[in-house]
Design a protein around this motif. Structure first.
Motif, PDB file in Angstrom:
ATOM      1  N   ILE A   1       0.865  -1.183   0.000  1.00  0.00           N
ATOM      2  CA  ILE A   1       0.000   0.000   0.000  1.00  0.00           C
ATOM      3  C   ILE A   1       0.901   1.233   0.000  1.00  0.00           C
ATOM      4  N   ALA A   2       0.708   2.089  -1.010  1.00  0.00           N
ATOM      5  CA  ALA A   2       1.552   3.275  -1.145  1.00  0.00           C
ATOM      6  C   ALA A   2       0.833   4.553  -0.742  1.00  0.00           C
ATOM      7  N   TYR A   3      -0.501   4.512  -0.661  1.00  0.00           N
ATOM      8  CA  TYR A   3      -1.236   5.729  -0.307  1.00  0.00           C
ATOM      9  C   TYR A   3      -2.676   5.377   0.057  1.00  0.00           C
ATOM     10  N   PHE A   4      -3.278   6.272   0.809  1.00  0.00           N
ATOM     11  CA  PHE A   4      -4.675   6.140   1.213  1.00  0.00           C
ATOM     12  C   PHE A   4      -5.558   6.171  -0.038  1.00  0.00           C
ATOM     13  N   GLY A   5      -6.512   5.256  -0.125  1.00  0.00           N
ATOM     14  CA  GLY A   5      -7.417   5.275  -1.270  1.00  0.00           C
ATOM     15  C   GLY A   5      -6.943   4.431  -2.440  1.00  0.00           C
ATOM     16  N   GLN A   6      -5.820   3.779  -2.277  1.00  0.00           N
ATOM     17  CA  GLN A   6      -5.322   2.905  -3.348  1.00  0.00           C
ATOM     18  C   GLN A   6      -6.264   1.713  -3.520  1.00  0.00           C
ATOM     19  N   PRO A   7      -6.600   1.325  -4.745  1.00  0.00           N
ATOM     20  CA  PRO A   7      -7.479   0.165  -4.939  1.00  0.00           C
ATOM     21  C   PRO A   7      -6.861  -1.104  -4.366  1.00  0.00           C
ATOM     22  N   ILE A   8      -7.682  -1.874  -3.657  1.00  0.00           N
ATOM     23  CA  ILE A   8      -7.201  -3.172  -3.159  1.00  0.00           C
ATOM     24  C   ILE A   8      -8.070  -4.330  -3.656  1.00  0.00           C
TER      25      ILE A   8
ATOM     26  N   GLU B   1       9.706  24.624  -3.399  1.00  0.00           N
ATOM     27  CA  GLU B   1       9.569  23.256  -2.885  1.00  0.00           C
ATOM     28  C   GLU B   1       8.202  22.762  -3.307  1.00  0.00           C
ATOM     29  N   ALA B   2       8.138  21.523  -3.784  1.00  0.00           N
ATOM     30  CA  ALA B   2       6.842  21.008  -4.207  1.00  0.00           C
ATOM     31  C   ALA B   2       6.728  19.544  -3.837  1.00  0.00           C
ATOM     32  N   GLN B   3       5.504  19.159  -3.630  1.00  0.00           N
ATOM     33  CA  GLN B   3       5.160  17.807  -3.226  1.00  0.00           C
ATOM     34  C   GLN B   3       5.305  16.827  -4.389  1.00  0.00           C
ATOM     35  N   THR B   4       5.846  15.650  -4.106  1.00  0.00           N
ATOM     36  CA  THR B   4       5.747  14.552  -5.069  1.00  0.00           C
ATOM     37  C   THR B   4       5.401  13.284  -4.280  1.00  0.00           C
ATOM     38  N   SER B   5       5.252  12.170  -4.998  1.00  0.00           N
ATOM     39  CA  SER B   5       4.909  10.933  -4.291  1.00  0.00           C
ATOM     40  C   SER B   5       6.186  10.219  -3.879  1.00  0.00           C
ATOM     41  N   ARG B   6       6.024   9.145  -3.154  1.00  0.00           N
ATOM     42  CA  ARG B   6       7.177   8.338  -2.747  1.00  0.00           C
ATOM     43  C   ARG B   6       7.755   7.625  -3.971  1.00  0.00           C
ATOM     44  N   HIS B   7       6.911   7.315  -4.973  1.00  0.00           N
ATOM     45  CA  HIS B   7       7.354   6.455  -6.064  1.00  0.00           C
ATOM     46  C   HIS B   7       7.710   7.184  -7.357  1.00  0.00           C
ATOM     47  N   ASP B   8       7.371   8.467  -7.490  1.00  0.00           N
ATOM     48  CA  ASP B   8       7.691   9.184  -8.735  1.00  0.00           C
ATOM     49  C   ASP B   8       8.262  10.565  -8.433  1.00  0.00           C
TER      50      ASP B   8
ATOM     51  N   GLY C   1      12.419  40.812 -18.166  1.00  0.00           N
ATOM     52  CA  GLY C   1      13.795  40.802 -18.645  1.00  0.00           C
ATOM     53  C   GLY C   1      14.776  41.051 -17.504  1.00  0.00           C
ATOM     54  N   ILE C   2      14.881  40.076 -16.612  1.00  0.00           N
ATOM     55  CA  ILE C   2      15.791  40.231 -15.463  1.00  0.00           C
ATOM     56  C   ILE C   2      17.119  39.551 -15.802  1.00  0.00           C
ATOM     57  N   GLU C   3      18.174  40.345 -15.765  1.00  0.00           N
ATOM     58  CA  GLU C   3      19.463  39.828 -16.239  1.00  0.00           C
ATOM     59  C   GLU C   3      20.050  38.739 -15.341  1.00  0.00           C
ATOM     60  N   ASN C   4      19.831  38.883 -14.038  1.00  0.00           N
ATOM     61  CA  ASN C   4      20.412  37.919 -13.095  1.00  0.00           C
ATOM     62  C   ASN C   4      19.289  37.122 -12.445  1.00  0.00           C
ATOM     63  N   PHE C   5      19.231  35.856 -12.775  1.00  0.00           N
ATOM     64  CA  PHE C   5      18.122  35.016 -12.301  1.00  0.00           C
ATOM     65  C   PHE C   5      18.673  33.679 -11.828  1.00  0.00           C
ATOM     66  N   ARG C   6      18.145  33.225 -10.710  1.00  0.00           N
ATOM     67  CA  ARG C   6      18.498  31.868 -10.270  1.00  0.00           C
ATOM     68  C   ARG C   6      17.259  31.198  -9.705  1.00  0.00           C
ATOM     69  N   GLY C   7      16.927  30.052 -10.261  1.00  0.00           N
ATOM     70  CA  GLY C   7      15.791  29.284  -9.765  1.00  0.00           C
ATOM     71  C   GLY C   7      16.254  27.902  -9.349  1.00  0.00           C
ATOM     72  N   HIS C   8      15.823  27.469  -8.184  1.00  0.00           N
ATOM     73  CA  HIS C   8      16.221  26.151  -7.680  1.00  0.00           C
ATOM     74  C   HIS C   8      14.978  25.454  -7.142  1.00  0.00           C
ATOM     75  N   GLU C   9      14.821  24.189  -7.514  1.00  0.00           N
ATOM     76  CA  GLU C   9      13.605  23.477  -7.126  1.00  0.00           C
ATOM     77  C   GLU C   9      13.925  22.200  -6.366  1.00  0.00           C
ATOM     78  N   VAL C  10      13.115  21.936  -5.386  1.00  0.00           N
ATOM     79  CA  VAL C  10      13.289  20.768  -4.539  1.00  0.00           C
ATOM     80  C   VAL C  10      11.963  20.015  -4.515  1.00  0.00           C
ATOM     81  N   LEU C  11      12.042  18.710  -4.658  1.00  0.00           N
ATOM     82  CA  LEU C  11      10.826  17.900  -4.531  1.00  0.00           C
ATOM     83  C   LEU C  11      10.786  17.268  -3.145  1.00  0.00           C
ATOM     84  N   VAL C  12       9.590  17.144  -2.611  1.00  0.00           N
ATOM     85  CA  VAL C  12       9.432  16.573  -1.279  1.00  0.00           C
ATOM     86  C   VAL C  12       8.542  15.343  -1.389  1.00  0.00           C
ATOM     87  N   ARG C  13       9.129  14.214  -1.029  1.00  0.00           N
ATOM     88  CA  ARG C  13       8.385  12.952  -1.183  1.00  0.00           C
ATOM     89  C   ARG C  13       7.350  12.777  -0.083  1.00  0.00           C
ATOM     90  N   MET C  14       6.167  12.363  -0.494  1.00  0.00           N
ATOM     91  CA  MET C  14       5.109  12.091   0.480  1.00  0.00           C
ATOM     92  C   MET C  14       4.350  10.825   0.097  1.00  0.00           C
TER      93      MET C  14
END
Ligand code: MOS
Length: 733
Positions: A98-105, A307-314, A329-342
């Motif tokens: 079982i990987a999550y609530f509501g998963q078909p069984i 930061e954004a939510q993802t699943s345990r498996h993907d 048109g912003i000359e200096n830009f930095r974007g960094h992304e983190v996924l959070v497994r749930m």
């Protein structure tokens, strides 16, 4: 660029739709149908110890019960964003996991829907339950990931970078540093996820509303160990996709297996409460924006940490900084992304999935900067316009943000705004706020094969890869084919969302029109050339007259079209049911669509209730090929933007997991009474490079920027800076 003007025509499917004649995937009431229902897991993580199906089996009318004991042979179809076809990699009912609530069984099939539901509710499970995590705030260190080692589109995970943002930010004369949050949300299209599956002589026929008939076929073939050409997917209309129907859903294979076993068609309609727990949704996010500017309003640096939510498996790839880096048109830009497994099902694409919340964060920060600098927020945006993609440095094929802002300001009456928060009031004392924000969305396109056929009796059919989910692509197709062939729009039959015709690539990412319309237009060109060969008098004749005069019954042409710079091998990818889209970066240019929203809010003094009486939206989507459905797309997007800002949240409680308000009584969406006037206008300048028709994306860009325009208007009304969506009454007390 083609030179033509398209007339405004009514929706070709409108009359059938309002009379209830339009047949959706599960609108099938054949007498021999068997009905299926699912039993779902009540823990968030762990495994099944014991499953008791005896009570259910004894109920009269129950035909079949399938559990993990029967379904170990299903081959997982893979995650759509990892080279597969399904909304997630995890395949339920293949094991006790079982990987999550509501998963078909368990799946129950019975002679009626009611019996199936009753029996499904009588299956009981005992579990070995493990600890789980379902909230960004409660995530553990180990759940944070910022690099990915699986074969996903890697660029989606790399930092978005130009210049030296940290240095430029540190030395900027004026700075904003703020963090914005957005909750998980669910799409809730009116048409539920549903399948009717039937087998005829070893051939599987699936009736299902989908945005991706080609992907469904390929994924099902993999799951069932059969060949894709043994499967037909038929889905002439989709009752709302919004990204939820972009891939293979979990119930399709169960219906197919049950139908094969029972030798009769099986229908499964997944109840909304189960869809909340077992289909894609917009992930929760937390975004920190840092902006640096000089006193003239020129933005010198932007740093976007998401930061954004993802699943345990993907790993669900995110596109927050890819969006915010394209606003100015912003000359200096930095974007960094983190996924959070749930421990949930894998999140996915819900209309303007990252773009809506990324624009909320960035555009809110820009409004904060405007107040800090004491520069009008429209003016500040005009100061920071650009003609190039600030990250790739490619020229933009078209960008009419300034025109959207100027025209919108004019239509809205923006110059009459008193900038002081709390200064504008109505007769009843309620506070009035005016806010503005812009939005951006990539201009994507998919390869397409288009087949156009005309007959002596006057029929015209166009088969091309695109899905009608209410956005009006049948109308757009009819419009372009009919006007260019000089036949009535009603005589044009669009054969779409059906694997028996041209390859059906995923329709998503707002690339449907920019894919299908240039392809259809090219097919018309080819047809006109053929007709001219038959009759030099083509200009004064209909295709049917040409065919009659030359003694032919019909004439067919086929064209193949790919995105700028795509290799020929892309057609193999198209045929395989995979994703083959191109953009927004093309070899010589980058393509985006833009929008500006102007919003008025009223905030009642006692209840603090927020109303949105008036919105003006001006979009730059290149050429508008179907004015009526385009306007309707924008209005729908604005309604959803209002819901996203003020209503919609999928509630999560760390103690229970799953989504608590899993129905549309408790998941609050906008209704008509929430909506005032929405005035829509278009720049309507064809994009000179994107494609032969000059059309860009529209459906999703229209939603971007609505939420920050609303929260900025609330700030203007109340002086309260609200950085968490949705805005609730308690945040205004
Ligand atoms: Mo759309 S959310 O890209 O189907």
């Amino acid at each position: 660029m083609l030179d033509f003007n398209l007339p405004e025509i009514p929706r070709v499917d409108a009359i059938d739709k309002v009379r209830g004649l339009t047949a959706y995937g599960a609108d099938d009431a054949r007498a021999d149908l068997a009905h299926a229902a699912l039993t779902t897991a009540t823990i968030n993580r762990g495994s099944i110890r014991k499953l008791d199906t005896s009570v259910a089996r004894a109920i009269p009318g129950v035909l079949l019960i399938l559990t993990h004991d029967d379904l170990r042979h299903i081959e997982p179809a893979g995650f759509i964003m990892g080279g597969g076809f399904a909304f997630q990699k995890f395949q339920p009912m293949r094991s006790v996991d079982i990987a999550y609530f509501g998963q078909p069984i368990a799946l129950v099939v019975a002679t009626s829907y009611e019996i199936a539901m009753e029996a499904a509710s009588k299956i009981s499970a005992t579990y070995h339950a493990e600890d789980f995590s379902v909230l960004l705030d409660a995530a553990l260190e180990k759940d944070y990931i910022d690099q990915v080692d699986t074969p996903l589109p890697q660029p989606m995970f790399s930092d978005v970078q130009a210049g030296d943002a940290d240095a430029a930010y540190a030395s900027a004369p004026e700075r904003v540093d703020a963090t914005y949050t957005s909750p998980a949300q669910h799409q809730n299209p009116m048409e539920l996820i549903a399948t009717v599956a039937e087998w005829h002589d070893g051939r599987l026929i699936v009736h299902e509303g989908t945005q991706n008939a080609g992907g469904l076929r390929a994924g099902l073939a993999k799951q069932l160990h059969i060949k894709p050409d043994q499967i037909d997917i038929i889905s002439p209309f989709v009752g709302g996709g919004f990204g939820q129907k972009n891939s293979l859903q979990m119930q399709t294979v169960f219906a197919a297996i049950a139908a094969r076993e029972l030798k009769r068609p099986v229908k499964i309609v997944v109840p909304r409460t189960q869809i909340f727990q077992d289909a894609a949704f917009r992930p929760a996010s937390r975004q920190r924006i840092r902006l640096g500017a000089d006193r003239s309003g020129k933005m010198l640096a932007a740093i976007h940490d998401a930061e954004a939510q993802t699943s345990r498996h993907d790993f669900f790839p995110s596109q927050y900084a890819a969006t915010t880096s394209q606003l100015y048109g912003i000359e200096n830009f930095r974007g960094h992304e983190v996924l959070v497994r749930m421990d949930t099902q894998t999140p996915g694409y819900m209309r303007a999935p990252h773009e809506h919340v990324a624009c909320f964060a960035m555009e809110s920060a820009v409004d904060e900067l405007a107040y800090r600098l004491d520069i009008d927020p429209v003016e500040l945006r005009l100061i920071n316009d650009t003609t190039i993609d600030p990250i790739s440095k490619l020229p933009l094929s078209s960008r009419h943000v300034a025109e959207c802002l100027r025209r919108g300001a004019d239509l809205f009456g923006w110059p009459k705004r008193n900038k002081v928060p709390g200064s504008m009031k109505r007769g009843d004392g309620s506070l009035v706020g005016w806010g503005v924000a812009i939005g951006v969305y990539p201009g994507l396109t998919a390869p397409a094969v288009a087949r156009l056929r005309v007959t002596r009796s006057g029929d015209v059919s166009i088969s091309v890869g695109v899905h009608e989910m209410g956005q009006g692509v049948r109308t757009a197709l009819a419009s372009i084919v009919a006007s260019r062939l000089k036949v009535p729009a009603q005589s044009v039959i669009a054969e779409i969302d059906d694997t028996r015709g041209a390859p059906q690539h995923l329709t998503a990412g707002s690339w449907g029109t920019a894919t299908a319309i240039p392809a259809a237009s090219a097919a018309v060109d080819a047809m006109v050339a053929e007709l001219k060969k038959l009759s030099p008098d083509f200009d004064t004749q209909t295709p049917a007259q040409v065919l009659a005069a030359s003694g032919r019954d019909d004439l067919a042409v086929e064209i193949r079209q790919k995105g700028p710079g795509q290799p020929d091998a892309i057609f193999d990818q198209l045929e395989s049911g995979g994703i083959a889209a191109a953009g927004p970066l093309y070899p010589k240019f980058a393509t985006y669509s833009y929008v500006a929203h102007f919003v008025e809010v009223y905030v009642e003094t006692t209840t603090r209730r927020v109303r949105v009486p008036r919105v003006v939206s001006v979009a730059d989507c290149g050429r508008v090929v179907s004015p009526r459905t385009a306007r309707s797309q924008v209005q729908g997007a604005v309604v959803w933007g209002i819901g996203a800002a003020l209503r919609e949240v999928s509630e999560v409680d760390a103690r229970f997991g799953g989504f608590l308000n899993s129905n549309i009584a408790d998941y609050v969406i906008c209704v008509n009474a929430d909506i005032g006037t929405i005035d829509v206008d278009f720049v309507n300048i064809p994009d000179p490079e994107a494609n032969s028709v000059g059309v860009k994306s529209l459906g999703e860009v229209a939603m971007t920027g609505v939420a920050p325009a609303i929260t900025s208007a609330i700030y203007h009304a109340t002086g309260r800076r609200l950085r968490d969506l949705p805005v609730r009454i308690e945040s205004l007390l």
